[in-house]
Design a protein around this motif. Structure first.
Motif, PDB file in Angstrom:
ATOM      1  N   GLU A   8       0.853  -1.187   0.000  1.00 52.11           N
ATOM      2  CA  GLU A   8       0.000   0.000   0.000  1.00 52.11           C
ATOM      3  C   GLU A   8       0.885   1.231   0.000  1.00 52.11           C
ATOM      4  OE1 GLU A   8      -2.983  -0.123  -0.682  1.00 52.11           O
ATOM      5  OE2 GLU A   8      -3.609  -2.143  -0.128  1.00 52.11           O
ATOM      6  N   PRO A   9       0.545   2.295  -0.682  1.00 57.54           N
ATOM      7  CA  PRO A   9      -0.745   2.513  -1.346  1.00 57.54           C
ATOM      8  C   PRO A   9      -0.786   2.012  -2.794  1.00 57.54           C
ATOM      9  CG  PRO A   9       0.538   4.520  -1.430  1.00 57.54           C
ATOM     10  CD  PRO A   9       1.399   3.503  -0.753  1.00 57.54           C
ATOM     11  N   PHE A  10       0.275   1.302  -3.240  1.00 58.59           N
ATOM     12  CA  PHE A  10       0.320   0.891  -4.651  1.00 58.59           C
ATOM     13  C   PHE A  10      -0.964   0.171  -5.068  1.00 58.59           C
ATOM     14  CE2 PHE A  10       1.362  -1.998  -8.123  1.00 58.59           C
ATOM     15  CZ  PHE A  10       2.025  -1.151  -8.987  1.00 58.59           C
ATOM     16  N   ASN A  11      -1.377  -0.813  -4.253  1.00 57.93           N
ATOM     17  CA  ASN A  11      -2.542  -1.597  -4.650  1.00 57.93           C
ATOM     18  C   ASN A  11      -3.846  -0.803  -4.579  1.00 57.93           C
ATOM     19  OD1 ASN A  11      -0.428  -3.707  -4.108  1.00 57.93           O
ATOM     20  ND2 ASN A  11      -2.122  -4.976  -4.854  1.00 57.93           N
ATOM     21  N   ALA A  12      -3.908   0.111  -3.635  1.00 59.96           N
ATOM     22  CA  ALA A  12      -5.111   0.947  -3.552  1.00 59.96           C
ATOM     23  C   ALA A  12      -5.227   1.826  -4.789  1.00 59.96           C
ATOM     24  CB  ALA A  12      -5.073   1.794  -2.298  1.00 59.96           C
ATOM     25  N   ILE A  13      -4.073   2.287  -5.280  1.00 66.79           N
ATOM     26  CA  ILE A  13      -4.093   3.206  -6.419  1.00 66.79           C
ATOM     27  C   ILE A  13      -4.313   2.456  -7.733  1.00 66.79           C
ATOM     28  CG2 ILE A  13      -2.670   4.815  -7.766  1.00 66.79           C
ATOM     29  CD1 ILE A  13      -1.309   5.573  -5.102  1.00 66.79           C
ATOM     30  N   PHE A  14      -3.686   1.298  -7.866  1.00 68.04           N
ATOM     31  CA  PHE A  14      -3.719   0.634  -9.171  1.00 68.04           C
ATOM     32  C   PHE A  14      -4.655  -0.566  -9.247  1.00 68.04           C
ATOM     33  CE2 PHE A  14       0.286   2.969  -9.320  1.00 68.04           C
ATOM     34  CZ  PHE A  14       0.058   3.672 -10.486  1.00 68.04           C
ATOM     35  N   GLY A  15      -5.278  -0.913  -8.150  1.00 65.76           N
ATOM     36  CA  GLY A  15      -6.258  -1.988  -8.288  1.00 65.76           C
ATOM     37  C   GLY A  15      -6.315  -2.866  -7.072  1.00 65.76           C
ATOM     38  N   GLN A  16      -7.527  -3.022  -6.579  1.00 67.05           N
ATOM     39  CA  GLN A  16      -7.766  -3.885  -5.451  1.00 67.05           C
ATOM     40  C   GLN A  16      -8.669  -4.996  -5.955  1.00 67.05           C
ATOM     41  OE1 GLN A  16      -7.073  -1.441  -2.778  1.00 67.05           O
ATOM     42  NE2 GLN A  16      -6.597  -2.896  -1.232  1.00 67.05           N
ATOM     43  N   SER A  17      -8.805  -6.031  -5.142  1.00 68.08           N
ATOM     44  CA  SER A  17      -9.723  -7.097  -5.546  1.00 68.08           C
ATOM     45  C   SER A  17     -11.134  -6.528  -5.656  1.00 68.08           C
ATOM     46  CB  SER A  17      -9.668  -8.231  -4.539  1.00 68.08           C
ATOM     47  OG  SER A  17      -9.823  -7.705  -3.248  1.00 68.08           O
ATOM     48  N   ILE A  73     -14.262   1.778  -3.044  1.00 64.13           N
ATOM     49  CA  ILE A  73     -13.798   2.815  -3.976  1.00 64.13           C
ATOM     50  C   ILE A  73     -12.573   2.333  -4.745  1.00 64.13           C
ATOM     51  CG2 ILE A  73     -12.807   5.128  -4.123  1.00 64.13           C
ATOM     52  CD1 ILE A  73     -14.619   5.809  -1.671  1.00 64.13           C
ATOM     53  N   THR A  74     -11.626   1.730  -4.025  1.00 63.88           N
ATOM     54  CA  THR A  74     -10.398   1.299  -4.703  1.00 63.88           C
ATOM     55  C   THR A  74     -10.649   0.135  -5.659  1.00 63.88           C
ATOM     56  OG1 THR A  74      -9.848  -0.097  -2.815  1.00 63.88           O
ATOM     57  CG2 THR A  74      -8.840   2.087  -2.902  1.00 63.88           C
ATOM     58  N   ALA A  75     -11.759  -0.578  -5.451  1.00 64.59           N
ATOM     59  CA  ALA A  75     -12.071  -1.666  -6.373  1.00 64.59           C
ATOM     60  C   ALA A  75     -12.344  -1.141  -7.779  1.00 64.59           C
ATOM     61  CB  ALA A  75     -13.276  -2.460  -5.874  1.00 64.59           C
ATOM     62  N   PHE A  76     -12.676   0.122  -7.878  1.00 60.17           N
ATOM     63  CA  PHE A  76     -12.976   0.702  -9.190  1.00 60.17           C
ATOM     64  C   PHE A  76     -11.807   1.456  -9.811  1.00 60.17           C
ATOM     65  CE2 PHE A  76     -17.256   0.082  -7.509  1.00 60.17           C
ATOM     66  CZ  PHE A  76     -17.871  -0.491  -8.605  1.00 60.17           C
ATOM     67  N   THR A  77     -10.690   1.555  -9.070  1.00 61.42           N
ATOM     68  CA  THR A  77      -9.584   2.363  -9.600  1.00 61.42           C
ATOM     69  C   THR A  77      -9.069   1.894 -10.959  1.00 61.42           C
ATOM     70  OG1 THR A  77      -8.078   1.183  -8.155  1.00 61.42           O
ATOM     71  CG2 THR A  77      -8.751   3.400  -7.469  1.00 61.42           C
ATOM     72  N   PRO A  78      -9.002   0.579 -11.244  1.00 65.42           N
ATOM     73  CA  PRO A  78      -8.511   0.199 -12.573  1.00 65.42           C
ATOM     74  C   PRO A  78      -9.341   0.815 -13.692  1.00 65.42           C
ATOM     75  CG  PRO A  78      -8.585  -1.714 -11.170  1.00 65.42           C
ATOM     76  CD  PRO A  78      -9.241  -0.601 -10.409  1.00 65.42           C
TER      77      PRO A  78
END
Lengths: 363, 275
Positions: free
Chosen positions: A180-189, A203-208
């Protein structure tokens, strides 16, 4: 369709009060084509909305739920990112079939660097994207310097890179570290059923998908509002004329190969961040073909010269909706390909018809 | 159309372009052999010759599209070397190619400013200033008396004549010092032809742009040109002022494919008495 096979009467000059030069559309079929040629994005958007309504009712309201939409938008994002990169290249009259192996290679390198050398994911991601851009340089140079058609060049690099990424670690998928925060920014499950709508995870699930929207907006701007975009269209529309007037067509092509490679790498990295896994087989050539289909459905010409970035995103949404929606309304997963195939064929026919109409309006 | 009174080219008009000993081959094909041409300030030079004589190759070397195998180009006393048409355009050499080099999928005004786009800064980004280009294109076309439906329409919706006019308009937009026109009348009807010829005449009258003109119609040559260079099989076989030659002589040279002296000698031998 009867109308499509019927030859259209030649334009008559002087028979009516019609002005000489511009042929006005007379049949309803032609009028529809004229509207389609003018508002390409709008027409595919209408198709997308119809599909959403159909699946929403067909699935008893299951389609427009956050959970399901996050699946559709994830696929849209992944496909859209590659599709929009192909759009730029297809406008120049070239194509890149090697994007799927870049999609696999870049995140694989990122994860290996992280595990073996402790390189932070962000740095590894940057290296991965640079690698993708370099693949673009290779594709571009082979295509413009050695005059190998890009269709062939990129089939070559497709196998070459796919071979390399499989060879590196014996085709083993690697579990990607989570930072984190890499995964929050670029994609979470994905969005889970227990997530509340405004939770951090939701919210982070939609970042991709948001990254894809950002990329599409950026390329749409580049295409319509910059000299590079103008010269990209010129290169694909009339390459000899573009050269005669001083457009550096070879350079423009190489730059667009670089964009395609970089975007494919970025899409792969987002995919890996989301699934926490780097799979050497993550990108199959099937993915590339779906992305190209999305671009074409969105209104990009296979012949070069015209295309739209926003259209390719909507095209990607249509493909992702078809893929997921058909399964949801109870169709076999295998059947969805039949519908996708039909959709692509219809889009191609429409595309060619619209182009022919434009051609016929010439004198 | 009333013929404009064109004052003869001043005898001391300076030479502004000199292409010397230009040769060019494409693989097994030799297109040009040791061709030299001179162009003076304000002069209208006709480049004539049969199909395949090398006219287009020669002007594509001058426009920077081809690079010569040997030979030099001297412009305004300085030797120049063009790697691309950009370089030639940068020093004021504009070309209307036979194929017009218009981009069918782009609007008229984008075509007009292709390669010399106007920009504006928006949030630090260098974006196209479409409004400015649209307005300037509109004014420019109106000034030249060229009527097109709208500068927003794409070029592939224009008729052949309209396209030709747009291409010519683009070439003179930036007030070039040398203007190359490769068959500018090819696709034009009688009225449009007269319009473009009138345009050339008015440029000639002002005598501040030098023009190289490739045309096939010998009538038009005598109407608008000061001098003629005859290219045959990659070589210049005649270089004469239009006042010193005639249509008949051109036709004789075309038929024989020999130089002026050779033709004169030949006709003196075989057909004495016939002019």
């Amino acid at each position: 369709m009867v109308l499509a096979t019927k030859p259209h009467p030649p334009a008559t000059i002087g028979a009516t009060t019609r002005r000489v030069g511009v042929k006005t559309p007379d049949s309803i079929y032609e009028k529809v084509l004229v509207i389609l040629s003018r508002y390409r994005e709008a027409s595919i958007a209408v198709v997308a909305i119809i599909l959403v309504i159909y699946f929403q009712f067909g699935s008893n309201g299951e389609f427009l739920t956050s959970q399901f939409l996050s699946v559709v938008l994830r696929d849209t994002g992944r496909l859209g990112l590659i599709a929009v990169a192909e759009v730029m290249l297809m406008i120049t009259g070239e194509i890149d079939l090697s994007v799927s192996s870049t999609f696999s290679l870049a995140p694989y390198i990122m994860v290996l660097l992280s595990i073996d050398l402790g390189v932070p994911l962000a740095i590894g991601a940057l290296i991965g994207v640079v690698l993708g851009v370099l693949v673009g340089v290779l594709n571009g140079i082979i295509t413009v310097r050695f005059r190998v058609p890009s269709l062939i060049t990129t089939v070559g690099t497709l196998f070459l890179l796919q071979g390399i990424v499989v060879w590196i670690d014996d085709s083993q998928p690697i579990v990607a570290p989570v930072e984190e925060p890499f995964n929050a920014i670029f994609g979470q499950s994905l969005y889970g059923p227990s997530d509340s709508l405004f939770s951090w995870h939701a919210i982070t699930a939609f970042t991709p998908f948001l990254w894809t929207v950002l990329a599409v907006a950026a390329l749409a701007l580049v295409l319509s509002r910059t000299t590079f975009g103008l010269h990209t269209i010129a290169t694909g529309s009339n390459i000899v004329g573009a050269r005669e007037i001083g457009v550096r067509t070879d350079r423009i092509k190489v730059y667009n190969f670089m964009i395609a490679g970089g975007f494919a790498a970025f899409a792969g990295i987002i995919n890996t961040a989301q699934f926490s896994s780097a799979d050497p087989q993550a990108g199959s050539p099937f993915l590339t073909l779906q992305a190209i289909a999305a671009a074409v459905i969105g209104g990009t010409s296979l012949l070069g010269g015209s295309g739209t970035a926003i259209g390719s995103l909507i095209g990607a949404f249509v493909v992702a909706t078809l893929n997921n929606g058909l399964v949801m309304v109870g169709a076999q997963a295998t059947v969805s390909d039949i519908y996708l195939g039909i959709a692509i064929l219809l889009a191609m026919i429409l595309n060619v018809q619209v182009n022919r109409l434009r051609a016929r309006r010439r004198i | 159309m009333s013929p404009a009174v064109i004052p003869p080219l001043a005898p001391d008009a300076p030479v502004i372009l000199e292409m010397s000993h230009i040769s060019k081959g494409f693989g097994a094909v030799t297109a040009l052999v040791d061709v030299s041409i001179k162009l003076r300030q304000g002069e209208v030079l006709a480049l004539v010759g049969d199909n395949g004589a090398g006219k287009s190759t020669l002007i594509k070397i001058l426009s920077g599209y081809h690079q010569p195998d040997t030979g030099t180009i001297v412009s305004k006393g300085k030797q120049v070397h063009f790697n691309s048409p950009r370089d030639a355009r940068a020093i004021g050499i504009e070309t209307v190619y036979q194929d017009l080099a218009l981009i069918g999928d782009l609007s008229i005004y984008h075509n007009m400013f292709m390669g010399r786009e106007y920009h504006k800064r928006v949030l630090g980004l260098k974006l196209l200033d479409n409004k400015k280009m649209r307005d300037l294109a509109e004014v420019h076309l109106k000034t030249l008396g060229i009527s097109i439906p709208s500068v927003n329409s794409t070029v592939d919706l224009l008729s052949g004549g309209q396209r030709q006019c747009v291409a010519v308009a683009r070439s003179i937009y930036a007030s070039p010092t040398i203007l190359i026109l490769d068959e500018p009348l090819a696709a034009l009807g009688v009225r449009e032809s007269a319009h473009v010829l009138g345009l050339i005449q008015s440029l000639r009258q002002q005598r501040n742009v030098s023009i190289i003109l490739i045309v096939h119609n010998y009538n038009q040559i005598f109407e608008v040109c000061d001098r003629i260079n005859f290219l045959h099989s990659g070589e210049i076989v005649l270089d004469a002022a239009t006042s010193e030659t005639s249509e008949e002589e051109l036709i004789r040279i075309v038929k024989s494919g020999l130089g002026r002296n050779a033709v004169a000698a030949e006709s003196a031998e075989t057909e004495p008495g016939q002019a």
